[in-house]
Design an enzyme around this catalytic site. Structure first.
Site, short mmCIF file in Angstrom:
data_model
loop_
_atom_site.label_atom_id
_atom_site.label_comp_id
_atom_site.label_asym_id
_atom_site.label_seq_id
_atom_site.Cartn_x
_atom_site.Cartn_y
_atom_site.Cartn_z
N GLU A 1 -87.66 36.82 0.30
CA GLU A 1 -88.54 35.67 0.20
C GLU A 1 -88.86 35.00 1.53
O GLU A 1 -89.77 34.17 1.61
CB GLU A 1 -87.93 34.63 -0.76
CG GLU A 1 -87.88 35.05 -2.21
CD GLU A 1 -86.62 35.81 -2.60
OE1 GLU A 1 -86.30 35.87 -3.78
OE2 GLU A 1 -85.94 36.34 -1.69
N TRP B 1 -64.72 23.46 -5.41
CA TRP B 1 -65.31 24.75 -5.10
C TRP B 1 -64.39 25.55 -4.18
O TRP B 1 -63.83 25.03 -3.21
CB TRP B 1 -66.66 24.58 -4.40
CG TRP B 1 -67.76 24.17 -5.33
CD1 TRP B 1 -67.65 23.82 -6.65
CD2 TRP B 1 -69.15 24.06 -5.00
NE1 TRP B 1 -68.87 23.51 -7.16
CE2 TRP B 1 -69.82 23.64 -6.18
CE3 TRP B 1 -69.89 24.27 -3.85
CZ2 TRP B 1 -71.19 23.43 -6.23
CZ3 TRP B 1 -71.26 24.06 -3.89
CH2 TRP B 1 -71.90 23.65 -5.07
N THR C 1 -87.56 41.84 -4.80
CA THR C 1 -86.15 41.47 -4.69
C THR C 1 -85.30 42.50 -5.41
O THR C 1 -85.80 43.30 -6.20
CB THR C 1 -85.91 40.08 -5.29
OG1 THR C 1 -86.17 40.15 -6.71
CG2 THR C 1 -86.81 39.04 -4.67
N LYS D 1 -65.35 27.64 -9.22
CA LYS D 1 -65.08 26.22 -9.47
C LYS D 1 -63.74 26.09 -10.15
O LYS D 1 -63.59 26.37 -11.34
CB LYS D 1 -66.20 25.60 -10.30
CG LYS D 1 -67.54 25.60 -9.57
CD LYS D 1 -68.65 24.96 -10.38
CE LYS D 1 -69.96 24.97 -9.59
NZ LYS D 1 -71.10 24.41 -10.35
#
Length: 462
Positions: free
Chosen positions: A249, A362, A104, A357
């Protein structure tokens, strides 16, 4: 891989410290590299004790004359072994044996290794080749703009040869002029890469009023696709655009924005709205969104929650890690926040670590960014959170203008007005020459937060 070895692709754009960590963590023993990387390897190898051999991918005539490290010539090695190649046998006895290793990008800590097996690679290649995925055929000619260290070029490194397609490898030449030349000279039908490459291509083509003669499908991933790319390629050039989403992944392809048969009658705006989403899962991927308590949320296109996936080419644990990466039912938490509409099309609204936030609600940085790049004077845009004494966090819009353009703060905010919720409106707009990117071509929110995380908007300065 067919000899039972594991192919570990390295990203040469990474910092040397990251490369050293990855090589040592994987315990790489042989490095195969282009001769141009000898200076990097000379500095790197004293820190990598497991590396026993370096093979330069060239012939004797192009080998460097003097090096401070021991190197071998690929073509010479091949010639020495050529009499024995007829007796070569496939050495893999177990389909679950390791075949490939990718790491990654390490945006939330040290890079993590993901081991691909022969089985997972094969199943992923089957999915990638499907018509509603990347539509790979024996008649396809594929320009692999996305590099092979990006999870095997999004699976094209296997899907292409599996179907007998022709592969065109661009090397480091990804400027607009070079990409256009490759597309035309090799009669490319399919290509895939990150948005920044296509923005460069569009700029080159628009200035010269060029046409694409053979290209039929452009697959875009790694970051949200700007509306301008979709409209230019589909309306002006007659080239289909599909967004792709996935992760190291997930091997990596998980969703692709191929339009369903039931959507064929949609008007241009309706099709564009669907194509601005990251698409629907292919045959081997299950997908869901959940709230913070783990309760599954509805596919209504409105509810947004943590995106989770599972499937036969989704990892269960990271390489050399004892901890499981997925839960007991195989669900892997992607770290993305998303919505899923009734048609099954998923749309990323944020990374969980990037979501803003404000006052307990959100705000999607991705939605604001997608609208902002629709402004004709904006080349690229990014949104980060800045602290606010009343609302905790508020959005700051960072803009890189188009070359030669000088938009103002009021220009950008006026353009956003009516296109996003009023309380989502950025508290300020700052302009930069260019927006920083990670080694994998994604916008580096981490760098932007370091640069602008304590920015005071005009009202806060008074």
């Amino acid at each position: 891989m067919g000899n039972g070895a594991i192919c570990h692709t390295l990203n040469p754009r990474l910092f040397e410290d990251d490369l050293a960590y990855i090589i040592n963590h994987a315990q790489d023993s042989v490095i195969l590299a282009d001769a141009s990387f000898v200076p990097v390897l000379t500095s790197l190898l004293p820190r990598c004790p497991t590396v026993k051999h370096v093979v330069l991918l060239t012939d004797e005539r192009h080998m460097p004359k003097q090096t401070k490290i021991d190197v071998m010539c690929y073509e010479d090695l091949l010639m020495e072994e050529s009499p024995n190649l007829e007796g070569f046998k496939w050495e893999v006895q177990d389909e679950n044996q390791g075949a490939g290793l990718c790491y990654t990008s390490g945006t939330t800590g040290m890079p993590k290794g993901v081991m691909y097996t022969h089985r997972s690679n094969f199943l992923h290649a089957l999915a990638v080749a499907l018509p509603d995925c990347l539509d790979v055929k024996s008649t396809s000619t594929i320009l692999m703009v996305v590099p092979m260290f990006h999870a095997n070029s999004w699976g094209l490194a296997f899907a292409g040869p599996m179907m007998g397609a022709k592969l065109v490898l661009p090397g480091p030449y990804l400027d607009g002029a070079s990409v256009y030349k490759l597309l035309e000279e090799h009669k490319v039908t399919t290509t895939a890469g990150v948005p920044t490459v296509w923005l460069g291509l569009l700029d080159h083509m628009e200035k010269r009023r060029l046409r694409l003669s053979t290209l039929r499908l452009v697959v875009i991933g790694g970051a949200a696709c700007p509306r301008h790319i979709i409209e230019y390629l589909e309306v002006t050039q007659g080239v289909e655009v599909r967004q792709l989403w996935g992760m190291t992944e997930t091997s990596p392809t998980a969703t692709v924005g191929a339009i369903k048969g039931s959507m064929v009658g949609l008007d241009r705006e309706g099709l564009t709205q669907m194509k601005l989403k990251q698409g629907r899962p292919h045959i081997f991927i299950d997908m869901r969104i959940v709230d913070e308590s783990g309760t599954e949320l509805p596919w209504d296109g409105k509810a947004f929650g943590n995106l989770q996936v599972r499937g036969p080419h989704t990892l269960s644990r990271y390489y050399n890690s004892e901890a499981a990466a997925a839960d007991a039912h195989g669900w892997f938490d992607t770290g993305d926040v998303a919505t899923i509409d009734p048609q099954g099309f998923m749309q990323i609204t944020d990374r969980s670590k990037d979501v803003i936030k404000s006052g307990g609600e959100w705000i999607s940085s991705v939605v604001i960014e997608n609208v902002a790049v629709g402004h004709p004077q904006v080349a690229e845009a990014a949104v980060i959170a800045i602290p606010d004494p009343k609302w905790t966090e508020r959005p700051l819009l960072v803009v890189a203008p188009q070359p030669g353009q000088t938009p103002t703060r009021d220009d950008i905010l006026s353009y956003l007005s009516g296109k996003i919720a009023r309380w989502w409106m950025p508290d300020d707009v700052v302009f930069v020459k260019e927006i920083p990117h990670t080694a994998t071509g994604k916008i580096s929110k981490l760098t932007l937060r370091k640069q602008w995380g304590n920015h005071k908007p005009p009202r806060a300065r008074m």
